[in-house]
Motif scaffolding. Structure first.
Motif, short mmCIF file in Angstrom:
data_model
loop_
_atom_site.label_atom_id
_atom_site.label_comp_id
_atom_site.label_asym_id
_atom_site.label_seq_id
_atom_site.Cartn_x
_atom_site.Cartn_y
_atom_site.Cartn_z
N SER A 1 -2.96 61.62 -12.63
CA SER A 1 -2.55 62.91 -13.19
C SER A 1 -1.60 63.65 -12.26
O SER A 1 -0.62 64.27 -12.70
N SER A 2 -1.88 63.61 -10.96
CA SER A 2 -1.02 64.28 -9.98
C SER A 2 0.38 63.70 -10.02
O SER A 2 1.38 64.44 -10.03
N PHE B 1 1.69 62.11 -12.53
CA PHE B 1 2.22 62.41 -13.86
C PHE B 1 2.96 63.74 -13.86
O PHE B 1 4.13 63.82 -14.29
N TYR B 2 2.33 64.80 -13.37
CA TYR B 2 2.95 66.13 -13.39
C TYR B 2 4.12 66.23 -12.41
O TYR B 2 5.16 66.84 -12.72
N LEU B 3 3.98 65.64 -11.25
CA LEU B 3 5.07 65.67 -10.28
C LEU B 3 6.27 64.88 -10.77
O LEU B 3 7.42 65.28 -10.55
N ILE C 1 7.19 64.43 -13.92
CA ILE C 1 7.88 65.20 -14.96
C ILE C 1 8.75 66.29 -14.33
O ILE C 1 9.91 66.49 -14.73
N ALA C 2 8.21 66.99 -13.34
CA ALA C 2 8.98 68.02 -12.65
C ALA C 2 10.23 67.42 -12.00
O ALA C 2 11.34 67.98 -12.09
N VAL D 1 7.45 59.99 -17.64
CA VAL D 1 6.15 59.79 -18.28
C VAL D 1 5.82 58.31 -18.36
O VAL D 1 4.72 57.87 -18.04
N PRO E 1 -3.71 62.37 -18.96
CA PRO E 1 -3.79 63.16 -17.72
C PRO E 1 -4.80 64.29 -17.86
O PRO E 1 -4.95 64.87 -18.94
N PHE F 1 -6.02 68.17 -16.51
CA PHE F 1 -5.25 69.36 -16.15
C PHE F 1 -5.49 69.75 -14.70
O PHE F 1 -5.92 70.86 -14.38
N ARG F 2 -5.22 68.78 -13.82
CA ARG F 2 -5.33 69.02 -12.39
C ARG F 2 -4.22 68.26 -11.68
O ARG F 2 -3.84 67.16 -12.10
N CYS F 3 -3.72 68.84 -10.61
CA CYS F 3 -2.68 68.19 -9.81
C CYS F 3 -3.01 68.42 -8.34
O CYS F 3 -3.04 69.57 -7.87
#
Length: 480
Positions: free
Chosen positions: A83-84, A86-88, A90-91, A132, A200, A202-204
């Motif tokens: 998940s971490s 995943f979000y990084l 996308i950014a 993604v 994912p 909802f935590r990073c």
């Protein structure tokens, strides 16, 4: 341990089956689509999109490399790790797209091709989607769920092929290729989203990401060096020569690449996660590395040498005579791709052992050699630039192999001994089928006769010499 080995052999075989099936189906469809598009579009259209793809490919490295391999290699990677990333990712993808969006007019001006600016802005969306997709692919690879790749790639290739051909037929030119590439990535990602259970949370965790980055950044830099180096020839050809020259060079690379990617991508995708699970057993990793070189070279060399023989009638028949200037490039790339088994197996072993630092050093050495070849050849035409790639790739086999003489006690000359049987038998096969082209038969008859005779000769050689790779593959087929 015996049960673990047996279980892993089953997973590896199943993984190879589905991964190879994915590549075969996707590349077969891609081959048909590319043939139709080559007949509908001009070399200039292909050259323009080839330049666009250089910048997209380099940007994709940031979101597709490093973190993905780190997730596969980490022994206890959990959902927070995925998940971490995943979000990084996308950014990072959004930042890269913004850079490309605002830089596109300057790029178009530098190459004096106005169409590059809007094409880059549209196709650049692929970077965000790939951010993604790279995490999805890491999850599937780590858990060896390669059947999921089969369906996502199949649908992506089919849908994008239909879109590309339809737009080319209706005269959209460059935009047909742009739509094809973008649709492929989007469809692939959507199918994986619905077929893979991972989602994912909802935590990073920046701490987790930092730990993964300590391993992955070296692979990221290595991938950037490799991709930048590979694309540098295209950038130089696009600037110093014509877009048609770039199209001939890229088409010469594309068709041998379609064949090799079926084998090389399948083996490397399965080999890395499998080796990673045995990273503490050096002897086991050596056995897997050696087997990979033997099998892939046994399969790859006859395809490459055979395709080099039939290249001219193939291009004339399938792509039409307007693409005949790409034939010499096809033959050059056939040889360089034939060396891939040594590259792939050695590098996957080094990665699996967690030596990303060593991987980076190797890339720096190889790219220094390759860059020297580019600088020496760039003023003497595109063909000389292609021949310089052969010199660089031969040198790279030595560079890639040397570390494993210590890490795995698998010396370079042992690797050559495992690689050469496929090459020697393929050259004998070529000597038999080359005279067929002198019979004056129609192109389709020449190709068919050479393929059938070549396959028969290679199979006969394998049986008569009791080729170990042939016997191993035959045993696997009988067993499974």
């Amino acid at each position: 341990m015996g049960e673990k080995n047996q279980s892993m052999r089953g997973k590896v075989f199943a993984g190879l089956f589905w991964k190879f099936g994915e590549r075969i189906s996707a590349q077969l469809i891609s081959l048909i689509v590319s043939i139709v598009l080559a007949r509908l579009l001009s070399p200039d259209d292909y050259g323009a999109v080839a330049l666009v793809m250089v910048f997209i490919t380099i940007a994709n490295v940031f979101v597709a490399s490093g973190f993905g391999n780190a997730l596969i290699q980490k022994k206890n990677a959990d959902n927070l790790d995925f998940s971490s990333v995943f979000y990084l990712n996308i950014a990072l993808g959004l930042v890269l797209y913004a850079i490309l969006f605002f830089a596109s007019p300057a790029i178009a001006s530098f190459y004096n091709m106005p169409v590059l600016s809007p094409a880059l802005r549209v196709l650049g969306i692929r970077i965000v989607v790939a951010s993604v997709n790279s995490v999805q692919q890491a999850y599937v690879s780590r858990h060896m769920l390669f059947k999921r790749f089969f369906w996502s790639t199949l649908f992506g290739t089919l849908v994008s092929g239909v879109v590309g051909i339809a737009m080319a037929y209706h005269g959209f030119g460059v935009w047909a290729l742009v739509a094809q590439y973008l649709t492929n990535t989007c469809t692939d990602t959507i199918v994986l989203w619905f077929t893979v259970k991972w989602r994912p949370i909802f935590r990073c965790s920046l701490e987790r990401a930092k730990g993964l980055f300590s391993y992955g950044w070296k692979l990221l830099v290595s991938a950037l060096l490799d991709t930048g180096y590979k694309q540098l020839r295209s950038l130089i050809i696009g600037k110093k020569y014509t877009s048609a020259d770039l199209a001939y060079y890229n088409q010469g690379d594309k068709y041998p690449g379609l064949i090799v990617n079926n084998i090389n991508t399948s083996i490397s995708s399965v080999l890395f996660p499998a080796m990673s699970q045995f990273q503490d057993d050096r002897e086991r990793v050596k056995q897997m590395t050696r087997r990979a070189i033997q099998i892939s070279s046994y399969i790859m060399w006859p395809m490459m040498i055979g395709f080099a023989v039939v290249a001219e009638p193939f291009v004339s028949l399938v792509l039409t005579d307007k693409w005949l200037p790409c034939v010499p490039f096809i033959r050059i790339f056939c040889f360089t791709y034939g060396l891939y088994p040594i590259h792939t197996a050695n590098l996957q072993a080094i990665n699996a052992l967690g030596r990303s630092d060593l991987f980076l050093r190797l890339e720096i050495i190889k790219k220094t050699i390759g860059l020297s070849m580019i600088l020496l050849s760039m003023n003497y035409g595109t063909l000389v630039m292609a021949y310089s790639l052969v010199v660089a790739d031969v040198a790279a086999t030595v560079v890639n192999a040397v570390p494993n003489s210590k890490l795995l006690n698998y010396r370079y000359f042992e690797q050559l001994r495992d690689l050469l049987p496929g090459l020697v038998m393929s050259l004998i096969m070529a000597a038999v089928i080359v005279p067929i082209s002198l019979l004056g038969l129609p192109d389709i008859a020449t190709i068919a006769l050479q393929v059938v005779c070549g396959a028969a000769v290679y199979l006969a050689e394998s049986v008569l010499t009791k080729q170990p790779a042939f016997q191993y593959l035959l045993g696997l087929i009988k067993k499974h």
